[in-house]
Design an enzyme around this catalytic site. Structure first.
Site, short mmCIF file in Angstrom:
data_model
loop_
_atom_site.label_atom_id
_atom_site.label_comp_id
_atom_site.label_asym_id
_atom_site.label_seq_id
_atom_site.Cartn_x
_atom_site.Cartn_y
_atom_site.Cartn_z
N GLY A 185 0.82 -0.99 -0.02
CA GLY A 185 -0.03 -0.13 -0.09
C GLY A 185 0.68 1.27 0.00
O GLY A 185 1.93 1.23 0.30
N THR B 67 4.70 4.59 2.78
CA THR B 67 4.59 3.24 1.96
C THR B 67 4.15 2.10 3.22
O THR B 67 4.71 2.37 4.37
CB THR B 67 5.46 2.89 1.32
OG1 THR B 67 6.07 3.95 0.38
CG2 THR B 67 5.40 1.60 0.51
N ASP C 152 -12.73 5.96 12.87
CA ASP C 152 -12.66 5.56 11.44
C ASP C 152 -12.99 4.10 11.10
O ASP C 152 -12.36 3.64 10.53
CB ASP C 152 -11.20 5.97 10.84
CG ASP C 152 -11.49 6.31 9.39
OD1 ASP C 152 -12.59 6.58 8.83
OD2 ASP C 152 -10.31 6.22 8.63
#
Length: 199
Positions: free
Chosen positions: A25, A31, A146
């Site tokens: 990802g 990263t 979230d």
């Protein structure tokens, strides 16, 4: 694993301990890599956060993520392993690897195949998520803020593991109200979207 953050004197040793396998990802923060711990042979996820040039407030938020992760110990939450700052001013956070991917990808895969989740599958996912949230809310006084399928990870045997506590907030008092708007709007409660206090 060490619980002490950011000992720069051994950062090069720590960085050499983890061998990168592949990138899994990338975002504005940096990263995410699948790595192998050369001492134990364990596969882990390493999140690299570029600290150089970050405003002080964002550096504080990044360090806060590590402090939150260190507190979390639950079978349905992605486990923290280690962290250090490397020579290129990247904060490297080592986490448990959930080899089954995330719930968002599983939902999309089922959608493409035209298959629905069975009721017992849904109940099992919810049971494990509720256990993780109960631990966060009642034991740690912690709000995730979230919660969405992309932040729900799956182990090799389908076990559910809640992750990505980057914008979590620890409540000083159990009855304290949270008035901060953050998270993914699509998954916000109506109260959050309106900016109302959430207990």
């Amino acid at each position: 694993f060490r619980r002490v953050l950011f000992r720069s004197k051994d950062a090069s040793t720590m960085h050499g301990r983890y061998s990168k396998t592949r990138s899994v990802g990338k975002g504005s923060f940096g990263t995410v890599w699948l790595v192998k711990d050369t001492r134990t042979g364990e596969s882990l996820i390493m999140k690299e956060v570029v600290l150089k040039g970050l405003p002080p407030s964002e550096k504080i938020m990044t360090h806060n993520e590590v402090r939150v992760l260190q507190k979390l110990e639950h079978p349905n939450i992605i486990g923290y392993r280690d962290s250090f700052v490397d020579s290129q001013e990247r904060l490297c956070i080592l986490m448990e690897w959930a080899s089954g991917g995330d719930l968002a990808k599983k939902i999309e895969s089922r959608r493409r195949e035209g298959k629905r989740f069975e009721e017992n599958e849904i109940l099992d996912i919810m049971r494990q998520l509720v256990a993780a949230l109960n631990y966060c809310h009642h034991d740690l006084k912690l709000l995730h803020r979230d919660l969405k399928p992309a932040n729900v990870f799956l182990g090799a045997n389908g076990e559910v593991k809640l992750g990505d506590f980057g914008i979590s907030k620890i409540m000083a008092v159990s009855c304290q109200l949270n008035q901060t708007q953050c998270g993914t709007p699509l998954y916000m409660s109506p109260e959050q979207a309106r900016g109302a206090s959430v207990s």
